[in-house]
Structure formats: C-alpha cells, structure tokens
Design an enzyme around this catalytic site. Structure first.
Site, PDB file in Angstrom:
ATOM      1  CE  LYS A 113      -1.699   1.445   4.124  1.00 18.19           C
ATOM      2  NZ  LYS A 113      -1.354   2.826   4.505  1.00 18.19           N
ATOM      3  CG  ASN A 114       2.226   2.752   3.549  1.00 18.73           C
ATOM      4  OD1 ASN A 114       1.072   3.077   3.253  1.00 18.73           O
ATOM      5  ND2 ASN A 114       2.596   2.538   4.799  1.00 18.73           N
ATOM      6  CB  CYS A 157      -3.864  11.199  12.228  1.00 13.88           C
ATOM      7  SG  CYS A 157      -3.735   9.473  11.856  1.00 13.88           S
ATOM      8  NE  ARG A 168       0.471  10.130  10.262  1.00 13.85           N
ATOM      9  CZ  ARG A 168      -0.004   9.143   9.509  1.00 13.85           C
ATOM     10  NH1 ARG A 168      -1.162   8.591   9.801  1.00 13.85           N
ATOM     11  NH2 ARG A 168       0.667   8.707   8.472  1.00 13.85           N
ATOM     12  CG  ASP A 198       3.326   1.273   9.544  1.00 10.50           C
ATOM     13  OD1 ASP A 198       2.862   2.096  10.349  1.00 10.50           O
ATOM     14  OD2 ASP A 198       3.575   1.561   8.354  1.00 10.50           O
ATOM     15  NE  ARG A 216      -7.305   4.208   5.753  1.00 13.61           N
ATOM     16  CZ  ARG A 216      -6.958   5.398   6.174  1.00 13.61           C
ATOM     17  NH1 ARG A 216      -7.454   5.849   7.293  1.00 13.61           N
ATOM     18  NH2 ARG A 216      -6.135   6.146   5.499  1.00 13.61           N
TER      19      ARG A 216
HETATM   20  N1  EPU Z   1       6.504  14.602  10.991  1.00 14.51           N
HETATM   21  C1  EPU Z   1       6.618  15.935  11.278  1.00 14.51           C
HETATM   22  N2  EPU Z   1       6.540  16.818  10.240  1.00 14.51           N
HETATM   23  C2  EPU Z   1       6.351  16.439   8.961  1.00 14.51           C
HETATM   24  C3  EPU Z   1       6.236  15.080   8.673  1.00 14.51           C
HETATM   25  C4  EPU Z   1       6.321  14.160   9.717  1.00 14.51           C
HETATM   26  O1  EPU Z   1       6.783  16.331  12.427  1.00 14.51           O
HETATM   27  O2  EPU Z   1       6.283  17.300   8.072  1.00 14.51           O
HETATM   28  C5  EPU Z   1       6.582  13.613  12.088  1.00 14.51           C
HETATM   29  C6  EPU Z   1       5.270  12.831  12.270  1.00 14.51           C
HETATM   30  O3  EPU Z   1       4.346  13.527  13.046  1.00 14.51           O
HETATM   31  C7  EPU Z   1       5.751  11.554  12.900  1.00 14.51           C
HETATM   32  C8  EPU Z   1       7.137  11.365  12.276  1.00 14.51           C
HETATM   33  O4  EPU Z   1       7.512  12.626  11.739  1.00 14.51           O
HETATM   34  O5  EPU Z   1       5.885  11.735  14.272  1.00 14.51           O
HETATM   35  C9  EPU Z   1       7.206  10.327  11.170  1.00 14.51           C
HETATM   36  O6  EPU Z   1       6.135  10.516  10.259  1.00 14.51           O
HETATM   37  P1  EPU Z   1       6.258  10.234   8.712  1.00 14.51           P
HETATM   38  O7  EPU Z   1       6.084  11.528   7.990  1.00 14.51           O
HETATM   39  O8  EPU Z   1       7.463   9.425   8.402  1.00 14.51           O
HETATM   40  O9  EPU Z   1       4.959   9.347   8.446  1.00 14.51           O
HETATM   41  P2  EPU Z   1       4.057   9.424   7.175  1.00 14.51           P
HETATM   42  O10 EPU Z   1       4.902   9.660   5.997  1.00 14.51           O
HETATM   43  O11 EPU Z   1       2.899  10.308   7.427  1.00 14.51           O
HETATM   44  C10 EPU Z   1       4.254   6.886   6.543  1.00 14.51           C
HETATM   45  C11 EPU Z   1       3.310   5.740   6.348  1.00 14.51           C
HETATM   46  C12 EPU Z   1       2.761   5.319   7.704  1.00 14.51           C
HETATM   47  C13 EPU Z   1       3.924   4.907   8.599  1.00 14.51           C
HETATM   48  C14 EPU Z   1       4.927   6.076   8.723  1.00 14.51           C
HETATM   49  C15 EPU Z   1       6.163   5.744   9.520  1.00 14.51           C
HETATM   50  C16 EPU Z   1       2.453   6.112   4.121  1.00 14.51           C
HETATM   51  C17 EPU Z   1       1.310   6.489   3.254  1.00 14.51           C
HETATM   52  N3  EPU Z   1       2.246   6.151   5.449  1.00 14.51           N
HETATM   53  O12 EPU Z   1       3.484   7.932   7.127  1.00 14.51           O
HETATM   54  O13 EPU Z   1       1.933   4.200   7.468  1.00 14.51           O
HETATM   55  O14 EPU Z   1       3.468   4.576   9.880  1.00 14.51           O
HETATM   56  O15 EPU Z   1       5.330   6.490   7.393  1.00 14.51           O
HETATM   57  O16 EPU Z   1       6.812   4.661   8.961  1.00 14.51           O
HETATM   58  O17 EPU Z   1       3.519   5.773   3.640  1.00 14.51           O
HETATM   59  C18 EPU Z   1       0.212   2.663   7.959  1.00 14.51           C
HETATM   60  O18 EPU Z   1       0.434   2.121   6.853  1.00 14.51           O
HETATM   61  O19 EPU Z   1      -0.523   2.126   8.833  1.00 14.51           O
HETATM   62  C19 EPU Z   1       0.831   3.950   8.258  1.00 14.51           C
HETATM   63  C20 EPU Z   1       0.366   4.758   9.226  1.00 14.51           C
END
Ligand code: EPU
Length: 443
Positions: free
Chosen positions: A22-23, A139, A144, A328, A420
């Site tokens: 998915k990701n 969320c 996030r 995850d 999802r």
């Molecule tokens: N963060 C910030 N600022 C930003 C972006 C992130 O502070 O601009 C923080 C977040 O709040 C969090 C940390 O950085 O505390 C890491 O978040 P990240 O941005 O890496 O997560 P994401 O990109 O929103 C993806 C996956 C998630 C997975 C995380 C961590 C996708 C679509 N989603 O989310 O997947 O948990 O990386 O590996 O790729 C899931 O599949 O169940 C899922 C939640």
C-alpha cells in the site's frame, strides 16, 4: 459497518502471499501525475486507500482503469514467479492517464479520509506549477503535521500559503537545492523527491527516509526518466530533468502484511510459508521474532518459513525509522507479547498516540501498563475472545492476531480500518486454517 468474527485457537498452516505494498502504491500513483502518457502499475493491491487515491486522481481529471490479469498468466517478477499455481487471485493492473488533468485541488473530504492524499502536492506543483491541498488535521495515531513537506517545497522555490484550511502552492519551474530534513519523514521525502525530479538543477536531500517504499518510488521515477541516486541511504541526489515519461512498474510486496503473517504463525503455534515476499525488508522484525524464540528460515530468496515450536519469550521492542523496527508492526508484536513468558517493554518513538489497541487488548485479558510512550506487557497464559473495536489500521491487525490466538469468539467492529491496508485478509487467513468470517452490514 462490517464486522469480523474469529473463533480462536486454530494453528495456521499452509502457504500465503502478500499483496503489493500500500505505502509504495500510493506515492507511485501520485508519481503518474508527473508525466503524460498511459502509465501501467502492476501488482496494485485492491484496498480502500487505493480506491480513495484513484478517486482523487479522477477528481483531478485523470483517467484510471483496472484490468485484471488471470492468475497464472503473469510473467516472472524480481521477487517471485507469479505463474505460481498457489496464487489464487488475479494480478491487478492499473492504468492511469494524466494528460487531461485540469484540476489541482485535493479537497478536504478526501484528505480527511486519507492523509496520503498530500502526496499529490509535489507532483502537481512540479508539473503544473500549482496545487491546492487541504491541510490534513490530526489523526488517530498522532498529530502528523506536514511542515517538513512544505519547508522542502519552499526551498525548491515554491510559494506556499495557508488559507481556509488549504495549502496553496505556486511555482514557476522549481530549482534544485540542498535540503536537510529535521526528521526522516517518509511521505515528506517522497513529496520532495517527486517535486525535485522536474526541478532545474540538482537537489541533495539529507536525512531522507530510507524505507523500502521510498526506494520503490525512486526506482519507479527513474524508469520515468528521473535521475535519482542514493535511494535507501540518508542522502538522496536528484538531478532535475525537463520532463518525465509514462511509467510501467510492478509494486513491491507489502512488508507490513508479510510481517503480520509472521506474527500470525507465531501467535497460533502455526507453521506457514510466505511466498513472493522480500525478506530483506524485514530484518528488524525477523530478528525480534527469532529473539522471541520463533523459528524463521528462508527457503528461497523470496520466501520465508515461520514456525513456532515452544513458548514465546518476552522481548523489548523500540520503534525506529527504517531499518529499525517499524512502527507499523508495533501493535502486531504487542499482541504476540501478550502471550509471551515474562514482561516486555515496547517503546513507540514515531507517533505519540499509537497505543489505541492496548485498551482493546486489555478487554481480551492482556496485562499492559502504559507510561508515556512505553507499554510494559506482562505475558498471560491465554487471551479470551471478546467484542472489540478497531481504531486504526495496524491496531485492527493486532486485534485480528489476538483473536486468532484467543479462546472463544472475538467480534471486531469498525473493520473498515483493516480494509484500508489488508487485501482479502479473512480469505487469506481462512486458507491458512483460521476460523474467520466477515459479517456484512445489512444496512
Ligand atoms: N513529521 C513531522 N513533520 C512532517 C512530517 C512528519 O513532524 O512534516 C513527524 C510525524 O508527526 C511523525 C514522524 O515525523 O511523528 C514520522 O512521520 P512520517 O512523515 O514518516 O509518516 P508518514 O509519511 O505520514 C508513513 C506511512 C505510515 C507509517 C509512517 C512511519 C504512508 C502512506 N504512510 O506515514 O503508514 O506509519 O510512514 O513509517 O507511507 C500505515 O500504513 O498504517 C501507516 C500509518
């Protein structure tokens, strides 16, 4: 709303295969916005989040069509032979044409349903010079924010304002630059990397996310003509090109679904083979499960055999960005630790509220104490089936796992969270011998 009913206590046995990740599929769908022509994405998982994303692409003006390939008619892929007779479901292909994109807005209702919608921001801005994307709210698992996505795009030359709950972004041709990410954000790395592919000059992105899905996206972008190097390391170098061409790419297998099957075998005293997976993406998870006493072998480069012989030992787990233990998989390993001998300390360092499954596991007889971002899980001899509620995707998976091992019936409500991210989960687990069924909502 559908529910899932599990009668626990069956040992899982047999062969299973993960769907496409998915990701990885979500950012790769966003990447199709970067070029004209008909892109073909293979091994796309059939999931609610993918449906939401294709809906968003259509909303922007793209044409999206599924074509199913009969099981057995697909050719060899880098991680396995999809002509394998064990494969029972057809390999879906998705075709996307973005030539007619004429709308640059990801509306609130879509972003609210799925935060990954923000992945259209970088591609729209890079190819069309404009994007309007609803700012995602909080969320279930944490605040996030997307400040790092926006900061990176600003450094590439975008003008970004926040108005009426929307990110409004404008730019002429973006300009390559050096960007340092405060945190190795996964979708932030993906958004900035996609935008930088069409920028003038070279971008160096430091402290980039190293997740395998980032690497899959970089490989897909390079097939489109992008010049990205360093994917999988902390430093990405992106030499901008004037335009990209259509994509033809096969999505990597889902490592989190694979990990969930590993735990499913361990928690049910089972013995299963997972085919067409990528064991190298799961080193941290495999190491932890082995430390807990689970036997995991690699019969071939793209398969894993997981077997539980004796008792599960308590192990400590701390979530980290890749290659550390994935957040995850935290809820799933916690379900296993509920039945381990001894106490384990599970520390969640990525998201500030990712223990929502704990209250539900307690209802099944688990012993868990939370202090801040740490959960101390004291193993109990057995869990007992109960009505429970799914609260987010991975929390739902942990409840399914707990239900498979528990005595009696577990009825999981709000399974739309599970839908999802897990394709045909109850069919796959039933084929392994689980007593699991979906109760369809009649409404
Ligand atoms: N963060 C910030 N600022 C930003 C972006 C992130 O502070 O601009 C923080 C977040 O709040 C969090 C940390 O950085 O505390 C890491 O978040 P990240 O941005 O890496 O997560 P994401 O990109 O929103 C993806 C996956 C998630 C997975 C995380 C961590 C996708 C679509 N989603 O989310 O997947 O948990 O990386 O590996 O790729 C899931 O599949 O169940 C899922 C939640």
């Amino acid at each position: 709303m559908d529910k899932i009913l599990i009668r626990g206590g069956k040992s899982l046995k047999g062969v299973v295969e993960p769907s496409g990740a998915k990701n990885s599929a979500l950012p790769i769908l966003a990447a199709t916005l970067l070029a004209e022509g008909e892109s073909c994405i293979r091994n796309i998982p059939r999931l609610r989040d993918i449906d939401t994303f294709t809906y968003l692409l259509k909303h922007l003006g793209a044409q999206v069509t599924y074509r199913e390939v009969e099981a057995g008619s697909e050719t060899q892929t880098p991680w396995g032979d999809h002509r394998d007779p064990e494969r029972r479901s057809p390999l879906p292909l998705l075709y996307v044409v973005t030539d007619s994109v004429n709308n640059f807005e990801a509306p609130y209702d879509l972003v609210r349903t799925m935060r990954a919608s923000v992945l259209v921001l970088g591609p729209l801005l890079a190819r069309f010079g404009r994007a309007r994307v609803s700012l995602p709210g909080g969320c279930a698992i944490g605040a996030r924010p997307i400040n790092l996505h926006l900061e990176g795009l600003k450094q590439l030359g975008a003008e970004i304002t926040l108005q009426h709950g929307y990110v409004e972004a404008k730019a002429g041709r973006l300009k390559g630059t050096d960007i340092y990410l405060d945190l190795p954000t996964v979708t932030g790395t993906e958004n900035i990397m996609m935008a930088a592919t069409l920028a003038k000059g070279r971008t160096v992105l430091q402290n980039a996310a190293r997740e395998p899905e980032v690497v899959d996206l970089a490989e897909a972008l390079n097939k489109m003509g992008a010049r990205i190097s360093g994917a999988g390391t902390q430093t990405l170098e992106i030499e901008g090109v004037p335009h990209l061409t259509r994509l033809d790419h096969t999505i990597m297998p889902d490592r989190i679904e694979t990990g969930t099957f590993l735990v499913a075998a361990a928690i049910t005293n089972g013995d299963i083979v997972i085919k067409n997976c990528r064991p190298e993406d799961l080193s941290a998870v495999i190491a932890k499960l082995q430390e807990a006493g689970v036997s995991i072998d690699q019969p071939g480069p793209t398969s894993l055999r997981v077997k539980r012989d004796g008792e599960i030992k308590a192990v400590n787990v701390k979530t980290q960005p890749y290659p550390g233990f994935p957040t995850d998989m935290q809820a799933q390993i916690m379900a296993l630790m509920c039945l381990a001998k001894g106490s384990s300390v599970i520390t969640e360092t990525i998201f500030e509220n990712r223990f929502m499954h704990v209250l539900e596991l307690l209802r099944m007889g688990a012993q868990i104490q939370i202090t801040g971002n740490t959960a101390v899980v004291t193993g109990v001899p057995k869990l007992s089936g109960a009505p429970v509620m799914a609260t987010d995707l991975r929390a739902s998976a942990s409840l399914v796992l707990a239900g498979l091992a528990a005595e009696g019936e577990t009825l999981i409500s709000r399974v739309y969270h599970l839908d999802r991210g897990y394709e045909q989960i109850e069919e796959k687990l039933s084929r392994l011998g689980a007593d699991i069924s979906r109760i369809k909502d009649k409404g």
